[in-house]
Design a protein around this motif. Sequence first.
Motif, short mmCIF file in Angstrom:
data_model
loop_
_atom_site.label_atom_id
_atom_site.label_comp_id
_atom_site.label_asym_id
_atom_site.label_seq_id
_atom_site.Cartn_x
_atom_site.Cartn_y
_atom_site.Cartn_z
N PRO A 80 0.81 -1.23 0.00
CA PRO A 80 0.00 0.00 0.00
C PRO A 80 0.84 1.28 0.00
CG PRO A 80 -0.91 -1.59 1.55
CD PRO A 80 0.41 -2.13 1.10
N TYR A 81 1.95 1.29 0.74
CA TYR A 81 2.81 2.47 0.77
C TYR A 81 3.44 2.71 -0.61
CZ TYR A 81 2.37 1.72 5.79
OH TYR A 81 1.86 1.54 7.05
N ALA A 82 3.86 1.63 -1.26
CA ALA A 82 4.44 1.76 -2.59
C ALA A 82 3.40 2.26 -3.58
CB ALA A 82 5.01 0.42 -3.05
N ALA A 83 2.18 1.76 -3.48
CA ALA A 83 1.13 2.17 -4.41
C ALA A 83 0.83 3.66 -4.29
CB ALA A 83 -0.14 1.35 -4.17
N VAL A 84 0.80 4.18 -3.08
CA VAL A 84 0.53 5.61 -2.88
C VAL A 84 1.68 6.44 -3.44
CG1 VAL A 84 0.14 7.43 -1.17
CG2 VAL A 84 -0.95 5.19 -0.90
N MET A 85 2.92 5.99 -3.26
CA MET A 85 4.06 6.72 -3.82
C MET A 85 3.99 6.77 -5.34
SD MET A 85 7.47 5.89 -1.55
CE MET A 85 7.22 4.13 -1.39
N VAL A 86 3.61 5.67 -5.95
CA VAL A 86 3.49 5.64 -7.41
C VAL A 86 2.40 6.61 -7.86
CG1 VAL A 86 2.84 4.20 -9.37
CG2 VAL A 86 4.40 3.31 -7.64
N LEU A 87 1.27 6.62 -7.17
CA LEU A 87 0.18 7.52 -7.54
C LEU A 87 0.59 8.98 -7.40
CD1 LEU A 87 -2.90 5.72 -5.92
CD2 LEU A 87 -2.30 5.85 -8.35
N LEU A 88 1.35 9.31 -6.35
CA LEU A 88 1.79 10.68 -6.16
C LEU A 88 2.87 11.09 -7.15
CD1 LEU A 88 1.91 10.90 -2.25
CD2 LEU A 88 0.20 11.88 -3.78
N SER A 89 3.62 10.11 -7.68
CA SER A 89 4.68 10.41 -8.65
C SER A 89 4.14 10.52 -10.07
CB SER A 89 5.76 9.32 -8.61
OG SER A 89 6.32 9.21 -7.33
N ALA A 90 2.94 10.04 -10.31
CA ALA A 90 2.39 10.02 -11.67
C ALA A 90 2.29 11.40 -12.31
CB ALA A 90 1.04 9.32 -11.67
#
Length: 533
Positions: A507-517
């Motif tokens: 979940p932490y990785a998924a949020v980082m990816v979404l914020l980096s998009a």
Amino acid sequence: MLRSPSPGAPVLPVVRGSGASAGTARRPLRRSPVTLALAACVAALSLLPLAHIAGYTVEVGWSGVRELVLRPRVGELLWNTTRLAAGTVAVCGVLGVGAAWLVARSSVPGRGLWHVLLVAPLAVPAFVNSFAWISLLPGLDTYAGALLVVSLSYFPFVYLPVVAAFRGLDPALEETARGLGLSGWAVFRRVQLPQLRVALLGGSLLVALHVLAEFGALQMLRYPTFTTAIYDQYRATFNGPAATMLAGVLILLCLLLLLAEVRLRGHRGYAGSGRGAARPVRPVPLRALTTPALLALAGLVGLALLVPLGALAYWLAEGTSAGADWAGLAVATGTTLALAAAAAAVTTAMALPTGWLAVRARGRTATLLERATYLGSSLPGIVVALALVTLSIRATPWLYQTVPVLLAAYAILFLPRAIVPVRAAVEQSPPLYDDVAASLGSSGLDRLRRITLPLLAPGLGAGAALVFLAVVTELTATLLLAPTGTATLATAFWSASSALSYGGAAPYAAVMVLLSAPATVLLSRDTRRGPTP
């Protein structure tokens, strides 16, 4: 026609010339001691880690340096680091240039879609990419595994400048070469590649510096380099001399890379005397090679993007079914956003005097102050964090592991991301408005509030956004400098993945990816501008 001013009207100073050059004739305000002092303080902060390592080396002396550096372990780390950096640069060069040629010069179908997909891997941090691969293939902890993961993470750094350079080339040279009987490979080697040299070297330098600074991905893959060794030494001996000397060797490698890039780039130019009329580029027909080209692009995108996203989706589903810590995720997200917002505001404010001087007071001093920030940001995050840890403990123990020190590290690492757009905004803002306000008696602070900041708002916003997104995924400095008990998305992900709790880390990785998009979308849009076919 010139008219005499009406009675009572303010008399404006006469400035000869036009545009930006006219505003450069008088600089009493723009070369003010306050602005110069602020820019000097920013440069001093950027060079603080470099000065610390140099001072510590002098303090240790040659005998200490020889004892700590000239040993087999350092030779092993040097071999691991240099061969990984060289291999990654070579692989990224082939992947980046090949993909850029297919997108910008060939007749491969769906070039616009492929461009977006080839930039998209930048939204996945390297340590998240490593997490995805190692969770699927635990036996990937070899040199080949490290080379695979970092190459898939960093090849867009070569692809982006090269595809932009391809789209700016004059097709007349290529058509002339083909008319003289040169084959397609000969045209690429003798005409296109020399014109791509600056873009290719710049992208390769970024890749090499990122490999030297990479910690999370390589630590997860258990591939020892200088960054992982420095972290292990720091944790074992709490900033012992060995960690500092390893940091010194890593700095030397970074400086050698910077000097080599400048030397290889040379002074030869390939720009024409004028762009003339825009000419459409005639794509090179692939014919029978269309299917292999599509398979190659699909394979690259699949390995660089679909594998990590698929692994994240799998482990996210596993974590959800096992009961993910949503409260911890919310806290880490809030902390990350707060730190990123504070770092963006502080770093952009620090970039303002440097960007202002670089444009409004061009000269050797302004250039040196600006270049100092770039030199500081080229240092690995582990070196910056180690220097700030030592200095805060020695000089200001009450500041150790506090938010101000962490924000200082973010500023050192990401200042150029703010300076570049701020400088561009200053270039585009005419100094005439400020001159008129000064002639009307407006104070410096009033001009800053009512004229300067509104004119520079777009550049300030762009710089703040770039710093914000960089801080969201920053790991190394945060691990060493964050206050005790502080958990960001990156550190929470690191803790969970280190404990082999892949479902909890997802979940932490998924949020980082979404914020980096968003940053990835902006990059793909910027490189689409120009004479695209």
